[in-house]
Write a protein that holds these residues in place. Structure first.
Motif, mmCIF file in Angstrom:
data_model
loop_
_atom_site.group_PDB
_atom_site.id
_atom_site.type_symbol
_atom_site.label_atom_id
_atom_site.label_comp_id
_atom_site.label_asym_id
_atom_site.label_seq_id
_atom_site.Cartn_x
_atom_site.Cartn_y
_atom_site.Cartn_z
ATOM 1 N N TYR A 212 0.842 -1.182 0.000
ATOM 2 C CA TYR A 212 0.000 0.000 0.000
ATOM 3 C C TYR A 212 0.888 1.246 0.000
ATOM 4 O O TYR A 212 2.014 1.229 0.524
ATOM 5 N N PHE B 88 -1.381 -13.336 -4.375
ATOM 6 C CA PHE B 88 -2.100 -14.424 -3.717
ATOM 7 C C PHE B 88 -1.513 -15.771 -4.109
ATOM 8 O O PHE B 88 -1.287 -16.639 -3.266
ATOM 9 N N GLY C 74 -1.672 -10.849 4.838
ATOM 10 C CA GLY C 74 -2.959 -11.346 5.284
ATOM 11 C C GLY C 74 -2.936 -12.856 5.208
ATOM 12 O O GLY C 74 -1.994 -13.454 4.686
ATOM 13 N N ALA C 75 -3.975 -13.485 5.729
ATOM 14 C CA ALA C 75 -4.028 -14.943 5.714
ATOM 15 C C ALA C 75 -5.458 -15.397 5.552
ATOM 16 O O ALA C 75 -6.399 -14.666 5.834
ATOM 17 N N THR D 148 -7.878 -15.305 8.685
ATOM 18 C CA THR D 148 -7.955 -14.107 9.511
ATOM 19 C C THR D 148 -8.604 -12.996 8.723
ATOM 20 O O THR D 148 -8.663 -13.035 7.493
ATOM 21 N N ASP D 149 -9.113 -12.040 9.434
ATOM 22 C CA ASP D 149 -9.733 -10.887 8.793
ATOM 23 C C ASP D 149 -8.881 -9.645 8.912
ATOM 24 O O ASP D 149 -9.369 -8.555 8.717
ATOM 25 N N THR E 90 -17.274 -6.853 5.436
ATOM 26 C CA THR E 90 -16.383 -6.721 6.587
ATOM 27 C C THR E 90 -15.823 -5.308 6.650
ATOM 28 O O THR E 90 -15.395 -4.759 5.631
ATOM 29 N N TYR F 123 -13.396 -2.473 9.217
ATOM 30 C CA TYR F 123 -12.302 -2.469 10.175
ATOM 31 C C TYR F 123 -12.041 -1.059 10.693
ATOM 32 O O TYR F 123 -12.319 -0.082 10.012
ATOM 33 N N TYR G 253 -8.452 0.710 12.009
ATOM 34 C CA TYR G 253 -7.018 0.629 12.238
ATOM 35 C C TYR G 253 -6.573 1.928 12.896
ATOM 36 O O TYR G 253 -7.109 2.994 12.623
ATOM 37 N N LEU H 5 0.795 1.037 11.771
ATOM 38 C CA LEU H 5 -0.621 0.719 11.595
ATOM 39 C C LEU H 5 -0.961 -0.578 12.293
ATOM 40 O O LEU H 5 -0.325 -1.601 12.058
ATOM 41 N N ILE I 148 -4.400 -3.054 13.614
ATOM 42 C CA ILE I 148 -5.848 -3.235 13.625
ATOM 43 C C ILE I 148 -6.390 -3.081 15.038
ATOM 44 O O ILE I 148 -5.735 -3.448 16.021
ATOM 45 N N ILE J 125 -12.946 -9.245 15.405
ATOM 46 C CA ILE J 125 -11.642 -9.007 16.008
ATOM 47 C C ILE J 125 -11.733 -7.845 16.979
ATOM 48 O O ILE J 125 -12.312 -6.810 16.674
ATOM 49 N N GLU K 255 -8.666 -6.284 19.158
ATOM 50 C CA GLU K 255 -7.253 -6.475 19.467
ATOM 51 C C GLU K 255 -6.864 -5.793 20.772
ATOM 52 O O GLU K 255 -6.126 -4.814 20.778
ATOM 53 N N PHE L 105 -8.054 4.925 10.841
ATOM 54 C CA PHE L 105 -8.488 4.577 9.497
ATOM 55 C C PHE L 105 -9.591 3.536 9.553
ATOM 56 O O PHE L 105 -9.465 2.506 10.230
ATOM 57 N N ARG M 218 -14.826 -10.721 3.199
ATOM 58 C CA ARG M 218 -14.176 -11.453 4.273
ATOM 59 C C ARG M 218 -13.088 -12.368 3.744
ATOM 60 O O ARG M 218 -13.206 -12.948 2.694
ATOM 61 N N GLY M 219 -12.012 -12.452 4.485
ATOM 62 C CA GLY M 219 -10.909 -13.342 4.104
ATOM 63 C C GLY M 219 -9.649 -12.552 3.906
ATOM 64 O O GLY M 219 -9.643 -11.495 3.292
ATOM 65 N N GLY M 220 -8.559 -13.051 4.437
ATOM 66 C CA GLY M 220 -7.314 -12.295 4.413
ATOM 67 C C GLY M 220 -6.711 -12.126 3.041
ATOM 68 O O GLY M 220 -5.785 -11.354 2.863
ATOM 69 N N ILE N 58 -8.267 -10.963 0.529
ATOM 70 C CA ILE N 58 -8.971 -9.892 -0.168
ATOM 71 C C ILE N 58 -8.439 -8.552 0.328
ATOM 72 O O ILE N 58 -8.372 -8.313 1.526
ATOM 73 N N ALA O 81 -8.090 -4.758 1.385
ATOM 74 C CA ALA O 81 -8.942 -3.814 2.085
ATOM 75 C C ALA O 81 -8.854 -2.446 1.416
ATOM 76 O O ALA O 81 -7.804 -2.043 0.926
#
Lengths: 113, 113
Positions: A36, A51, A94-95, A98-99, B31, B33, B35, B43, B45, B56, B58, B90, B96-98, B100, B102
């Motif tokens: 980013y 990916f 990312g994984a 996880t979100d 989803t 978030y 941050y 940064l 989460i 989540i 944290e 932020f 959903r899913g790591g 993808i 953001a």
């Protein structure tokens, strides 16, 4: 635990020079990797992502990155930097299960004319 | 046609006050978030919500309370603001899913005096 390391806090290059920003990750399975960019006072914009498949990925603004599993790296490159590329660059992982994104500490890029 | 929008962009307030930051996304993501970016640009989460459900948290102090009235909105309410809460917050959204990416809002710079 997942982690991302960006070893270079600050990089300065001349306009027109090539650029490589380093990123190393730690993750037990196949990671999903992102770069980013954050311009001053702005949000984060996605440059590119990995990916699976071809380990050399192309992104916006002429950037590319190469995934090297053996080195746990995902370095960002650009053959010729423009003054407008001056910004903060973040690598993230990312994984599937996880979100959240885990970010590196960022590399600040300064471009001199 | 802003994808992820958050308001306000700047927020200056005194210690002890309660404040809210609003976030809306029009991308159809499920989803969202929050941050936090500290003064060193790191940064991390804070929360994620999927279809209005908290996924989540944290280890954020309970002075911070996210609220998601629907899957397009995720607001952040902060009680009893402290000097250490000063940061850029932020909002982001994704499917959903790591794997993808953001999409991030422009950020809210919170200054507690």
């Amino acid at each position: 635990a997942q982690s991302v390391t960006q070893p270079d806090i600050h990089i300065t290059v001349s306009e027109g020079a090539s650029l490589e920003l380093r990123c190393n990750y730690s993750y037990g399975a196949t990671p999903y990797l992102f770069w980013y960019v954050q311009s001053p006072g702005q949000g984060l914009q996605l440059l590119l992502k990995y990916f699976s498949g071809d380990t050399l990925v192309q992104g916006i603004k002429g950037f590319e990155a190469e995934f090297k599993r053996s080195q746990s790296s995902f370095n960002l490159r650009k053959p010729s930097v423009h003054w407008s590329d001056a910004a903060e660059y973040f690598c993230a992982v990312g994984a599937l299960d996880t979100d959240k994104l885990i970010f590196g500490t960022g590399t600040r890029l300064q471009v001199f004319p | 046609d802003t994808a992820v929008s958050q308001t306000p962009k700047y927020l200056v307030t005194q210690m002890g006050n309660d404040k809210s930051i609003k976030c809306e996304q029009n991308l159809g993501h499920d989803t969202m978030y929050w941050y936090k970016q500290d003064s060193k640009k790191f940064l991390k989460i804070m929360f994620s919500y999927n279809n209005k459900e908290l996924i989540i948290n944290e280890t954020v102090p309970n002075r911070f309370s996210p609220k998601s009235p629907d899957k397009a909105h995720l607001n952040l309410h902060i009680n009893s603001l402290e000097l250490g809460d000063s940061a850029v917050y932020f909002c982001a959204s994704s499917h959903r899913g790591g794997e993808i990416e953001a999409f991030f809002g422009q950020g809210t710079r919170l200054t507690v005096v």
